[in-house]
Design an enzyme around this catalytic site. Structure first.
Site, mmCIF file in Angstrom:
data_model
loop_
_atom_site.group_PDB
_atom_site.id
_atom_site.type_symbol
_atom_site.label_atom_id
_atom_site.label_comp_id
_atom_site.label_asym_id
_atom_site.label_seq_id
_atom_site.Cartn_x
_atom_site.Cartn_y
_atom_site.Cartn_z
ATOM 1 N N LYS A 232 -18.625 -5.518 -5.225
ATOM 2 C CA LYS A 232 -18.034 -6.363 -4.174
ATOM 3 C C LYS A 232 -17.990 -7.751 -4.695
ATOM 4 O O LYS A 232 -18.361 -8.299 -5.608
ATOM 5 C CB LYS A 232 -19.159 -6.647 -3.053
ATOM 6 C CG LYS A 232 -19.065 -5.082 -2.359
ATOM 7 C CD LYS A 232 -18.018 -4.742 -1.932
ATOM 8 C CE LYS A 232 -18.083 -3.311 -1.052
ATOM 9 N NZ LYS A 232 -18.939 -3.464 0.254
ATOM 10 N N GLU B 156 -16.061 14.169 9.386
ATOM 11 C CA GLU B 156 -15.381 13.243 10.332
ATOM 12 C C GLU B 156 -14.033 13.099 10.443
ATOM 13 O O GLU B 156 -13.171 11.733 10.310
ATOM 14 C CB GLU B 156 -15.822 11.901 9.395
ATOM 15 C CG GLU B 156 -17.512 11.560 9.072
ATOM 16 C CD GLU B 156 -17.804 10.526 8.204
ATOM 17 O OE1 GLU B 156 -16.899 9.621 8.031
ATOM 18 O OE2 GLU B 156 -18.817 10.426 7.800
ATOM 19 N N LYS C 73 0.717 -1.199 -0.168
ATOM 20 C CA LYS C 73 -0.055 -0.178 -0.043
ATOM 21 C C LYS C 73 0.892 1.323 -0.054
ATOM 22 O O LYS C 73 0.514 2.078 -0.966
ATOM 23 C CB LYS C 73 -0.990 -0.018 1.215
ATOM 24 C CG LYS C 73 -1.645 1.387 1.441
ATOM 25 C CD LYS C 73 -2.115 1.315 2.930
ATOM 26 C CE LYS C 73 -2.708 2.818 3.286
ATOM 27 N NZ LYS C 73 -3.810 3.267 2.434
ATOM 28 N N TRP D 102 -19.003 -5.426 7.914
ATOM 29 C CA TRP D 102 -17.443 -5.006 7.888
ATOM 30 C C TRP D 102 -16.688 -5.315 9.258
ATOM 31 O O TRP D 102 -15.707 -4.836 9.369
ATOM 32 C CB TRP D 102 -17.229 -3.756 7.473
ATOM 33 C CG TRP D 102 -17.564 -3.466 5.965
ATOM 34 C CD1 TRP D 102 -18.416 -4.406 5.241
ATOM 35 C CD2 TRP D 102 -17.765 -2.222 5.288
ATOM 36 N NE1 TRP D 102 -18.453 -3.831 4.021
ATOM 37 C CE2 TRP D 102 -18.400 -2.700 3.980
ATOM 38 C CE3 TRP D 102 -17.578 -0.877 5.641
ATOM 39 C CZ2 TRP D 102 -18.713 -1.719 3.108
ATOM 40 C CZ3 TRP D 102 -17.879 -0.091 4.616
ATOM 41 C CH2 TRP D 102 -18.280 -0.222 3.362
ATOM 42 N N ARG E 140 -6.405 0.349 -0.645
ATOM 43 C CA ARG E 140 -7.090 0.930 0.327
ATOM 44 C C ARG E 140 -7.229 -0.640 1.224
ATOM 45 O O ARG E 140 -7.728 -1.790 0.753
ATOM 46 C CB ARG E 140 -8.543 0.871 -0.200
ATOM 47 C CG ARG E 140 -9.781 1.266 0.816
ATOM 48 C CD ARG E 140 -9.680 2.347 1.781
ATOM 49 N NE ARG E 140 -10.882 2.598 2.457
ATOM 50 C CZ ARG E 140 -11.026 3.075 3.594
ATOM 51 N NH1 ARG E 140 -9.909 3.574 4.298
ATOM 52 N NH2 ARG E 140 -11.998 3.048 4.395
ATOM 53 N N HIS F 208 -13.613 8.041 -6.299
ATOM 54 C CA HIS F 208 -12.386 6.878 -6.056
ATOM 55 C C HIS F 208 -11.337 7.265 -7.330
ATOM 56 O O HIS F 208 -10.302 6.658 -7.341
ATOM 57 C CB HIS F 208 -12.905 5.401 -6.466
ATOM 58 C CG HIS F 208 -13.631 5.139 -5.414
ATOM 59 N ND1 HIS F 208 -15.109 5.184 -5.120
ATOM 60 C CD2 HIS F 208 -13.197 4.405 -4.269
ATOM 61 C CE1 HIS F 208 -15.608 4.681 -4.056
ATOM 62 N NE2 HIS F 208 -14.384 4.254 -3.277
#
Length: 756
Positions: free
Chosen positions: A112, A484, A19, A561, A515, A694
């Site tokens: 997904k 947030e 990553k 999740w 991610r 994205h």
């Protein structure tokens, strides 16, 4: 002797090395050669860990820079023609553009991977798609493993699942199964290149066999493997997972392949259909999707009779690829010792398989110490007093019959809401998060290390919130959010604040590309001890006269999740979370935050793979969502958000959630997802996403106007909201403000037309 193998391994590395190297490469801070070196080192580490656990075959071809289905698109020449790239000579930079978009093309759509939280890149098939083999990805990894002296088993997703996972594109209608005759020769070429490179066994994954397949797809499986077995001189292991394939048992047992893998964790009952299989049977007995220790003695109770029947034809493995589990439990020094004794991450799971292999080959006494430890852990967990709380069961049992219903229907509620909101046509909002800057991450890290006081950390977060609110005021966004800043992750943040949850420090799993998420662990009954978001949203509300939107993650997503306890039904866990969140919703309402978004991006992915099981799941999932709004006023507006899911077949259930406003991802599909909502006549307000968050590219006014006009053709203006596809956490500030300005400007332009 029993053979032990692995279907796949985590790609990002023990410490997310891939990553960080990827993101540095994208920023131009490291060279391609440096990124390639990191990737090679990670692959070698994975293989050595498998070999150290006594695996007979290490998995190769499973490592990817972004997504294994994108790799397969490259390997078969099926990358989207709209990019103008040559799949035979694709550069690494172009590979990443396929996944992330560029100035001329939007990225390949994501959705997904079956019912997991992993996202794959959806193949775009056209009637005239031309396939062309490029086996380099798989051959290179095979040769690397061989150079280390390891026996390697390449793994590749099979042709039927590859077509099943894609979408038909273009003006001409066609059936993508019609492409199979053109695709199979390319598979033959790829597999034969692996044979030339020394592959003895090749694992071909067909996870689509675990879903409801029409007869034409079932027939395609038969035709595919008859072709491949004749043309490829290797032993083919057909791998299935995520559910039962017992209804295909006769077909699968008759296929001319050398072996079959079945998932005995998700579907233990299917063993009866395959225990007399006359070829290699790979038993997936260690959970590749969750983090609880296996009770190895019970697993052996299943395996030993199977060993007696199959002998050397018995293989053992995880249920599926281990990419869905964190890397190593041993580094979790801060995790509660009792809880840790109940857990197994990737490296521990392969050691569990090593114990099983030894017991099957040498007898249980050879691993008596390990088996006793496993039994003791299972007993300790089952009898632990920290798991069950009487007040939680009492609260659920004493709920009134209509606890999950709003006081009034939507038509009456929306009038009460609009009376005080006084929103214009096409109101603008965002999905919740704003950029998580380096400063935010540094402040959070310093606070967690004790280097920053709570007072200073709170001040730093308030500074970020004030900036977010100021930007939204300047952009003239109608319903702002606080951004947030304080949240590390939309699930982990809440998991840290709820009783019954535990969290790790290094338990990262890949969601997509670079991610990664760190799922909390639900080990016991769920309770909210104190407010989790009220102070942050209340502070933000003091900075603006506009109605501030509170932000929560919904119960189904909190469930999906997380790593969920497996000692009680998931439905019960979900309702516990719903009531815990209801406490938060009521406190937000009391604090004057009367627009509250409860995100449920995971509700579609939670669907069982077989339709026969859908109704039961959807009933308890939507009930749990509605329980979050138990007892609130009509004038409090509940939003929800869903992204990267196909909703066509569950729209009645989504409508039954009865959110006042739903926002959905639609930009990558050119509003394709919106069609389903329109055909269904979705009754409440809706905000189809008008640009893809994205991708780092800033949308043009023409692009957003095109999407909004398409939406206005089918949705009444008074029911239409304007928003991005998803949260803005991963974006940088310059592109964020630029994109939101375009969005607001277009909304105002069309609003003026509508009001004229």
């Amino acid at each position: 002797m029993t053979t032990f193998h692995v279907l796949g391994f985590p790609r990002v590395g023990p410490n997310r090395e891939l990553k960080f190297s990827q993101e540095r490469y994208w920023r131009g801070e490291v060279t391609e050669a440096e990124l390639l070196d990191v990737a090679k080192s990670l692959r070698e580490t994975n293989w050595k860990n498998q070999a150290a656990a006594n695996a007979d075959y290490v998995a190769v071809g499973d490592f990817t820079f972004y997504d294994h289905i994108l790799d397969l698109q490259v390997a078969t020449g099926a990358i989207p023609a709209r990019f103008g790239f040559d799949s035979q000579n694709l550069t690494l930079a172009q590979y990443f553009q396929l996944a992330r978009g560029n100035k001329d093309q939007f990225a390949i759509e994501m959705t997904k991977w079956f019912d997991t939280n992993y996202h794959y890149l959806v193949p775009e098939f056209h009637k005239n798609t031309v396939f062309k083999a490029n086996a380099k990805h798989y051959v290179q990894q095979l040769q690397e493993a061989q150079a280390l002296g390891l026996k390697a088993k390449p793994t590749i997703v099979g042709p039927v699942s590859f077509l099943y996972l894609g979408k038909e594109k273009g003006q001409e209608a066609f059936n993508r199964l019609d492409l199979l005759p053109k695709l199979l020769p390319v598979y033959v070429e790829i597999l034969n290149e692996l044979v030339k490179a020394g592959a003895e066994w090749i694992q071909i994954d067909e996870p689509a066999l675990a879903v409801d397949l029409s007869q034409e797809w079932v027939d395609a499986v038969k035709a595919s493997y008859e072709t491949l077995s004749k043309a490829v001189n290797a032993k083919l292991l057909l791998a299935t997972y995520f559910g039962s394939v017992a209804d295909h048992a006769d077909l699968l047992k008759a296929l001319p392949v050398a072996g079959l893998h079945i998932d005995l964790v998700r579907a233990p009952e299917q063993l009866a259909a395959f225990e007399n299989y006359d070829k290699v049977l790979s038993a997936g007995v260690i959970d590749g999707r969750n983090i609880w220790c296996a009770n190895l003695n019970k697993v052996l109770d299943t395996l030993e009779p199977l060993k007696a029947k199959l002998g050397d034809r018995l293989w053992i493995a995880p249920s599926c690829s281990l990419l869905h589990t964190p890397y190593d439990l041993s580094v979790e020094k801060e995790l509660d010792a009792e809880l840790a004794s109940w857990l197994a991450f990737t490296l521990q799971k392969v050691q569990e398989l090593n114990v099983l292999k030894t017991a099957l080959n040498e007898g249980r006494p050879a691993v008596a110490t390990e088996l006793k430890a496993s039994a003791d852990a299972a007993q300790a967990r089952a009898s632990s007093a920290r798991i069950h709380r009487a007040e939680v069961a009492k609260r659920l049992a004493e709920l009134p019959a209509n606890a999950d219903q709003r006081q009034s229907p939507f038509e009456k509620r929306i009038e009460a809401q609009q009376a005080w909101l006084n929103l214009p046509l096409l109101p603008t909002t965002t999905i919740g998060s704003f950029p998580q800057t380096l400063e935010i991450r540094q402040a959070r890290a310093a606070f967690k290390k004790g280097a920053l006081s709570l007072e200073d950390y709170t001040a730093a977060m308030k500074k970020e919130i004030a900036h977010v609110v100021k930007v939204q005021e300047e952009l003239d966004i109608d319903i702002p959010v606080h951004g947030e800043a304080e949240r590390n992750d939309m699930v982990e943040y809440f998991g840290e604040l709820l009783d019954g949850y535990a969290f790790t420090k290094f338990g990262w799993v890949q969601s997509y590309g670079s991610r990664c998420v760190k799922p909390p662990i639900i080990y016991g009954d769920v309770v909210r001890p104190e407010p989790m978001t009220v102070s942050w949203s209340s502070y933000a509300q003091t900075l603006t006269k506009r109605p501030m939107k509170g932000m929560l993650t919904g119960p189904v997503t909190m469930l999906q999740w997380s790593f969920v306890r497996n000692d009680i039904p998931r439905s019960e866990v979900c309702k516990q979370i719903g009531l815990a969140l209801n406490d938060e919703v009521r406190d937000l309402e009391k604090a004057g935050i009367k627009v509250i978004q409860i995100d449920e991006p995971a509700i579609r992915e939670g669907l069982p793979l077989r339709r026969a099981d859908w109704d039961n799941y959807l009933a308890w999932a939507t009930e749990a969502f509605r329980l979050t709004s138990y007892g609130i006023e009509d004038s409090t507006q509940i939003h929800t958000h869903m992204c990267y899911s196909e909703f066509n077949d569950i729209l009645p259930a989504i409508a039954a959630m009865d959110a006042d406003v739903i926002t959905i991802e639609t930009s990558r599909s050119d509003m394709e997802l919106l069609d389903a909502f329109v055909k269904f006549k979705y009754p409440n307000d809706i905000g189809p996403g008008v640009y893809d968050i994205h991708s780092p590219r800033v949308p043009t006014e023409a692009e957003i106007e095109h999407l909004l006009r398409k939406a206005l053709e089918v949705i009444p203006a008074k029911r239409l909201w304007v928003n991005p596809d998803c949260g803005l956490k991963t974006r940088a500030w310059p592109e964020t403000t630029a994109a939101l300005k375009v969005m607001v400007d277009v909304a105002k332009k069309l609003r003026a037309e509508l009001n004229a």
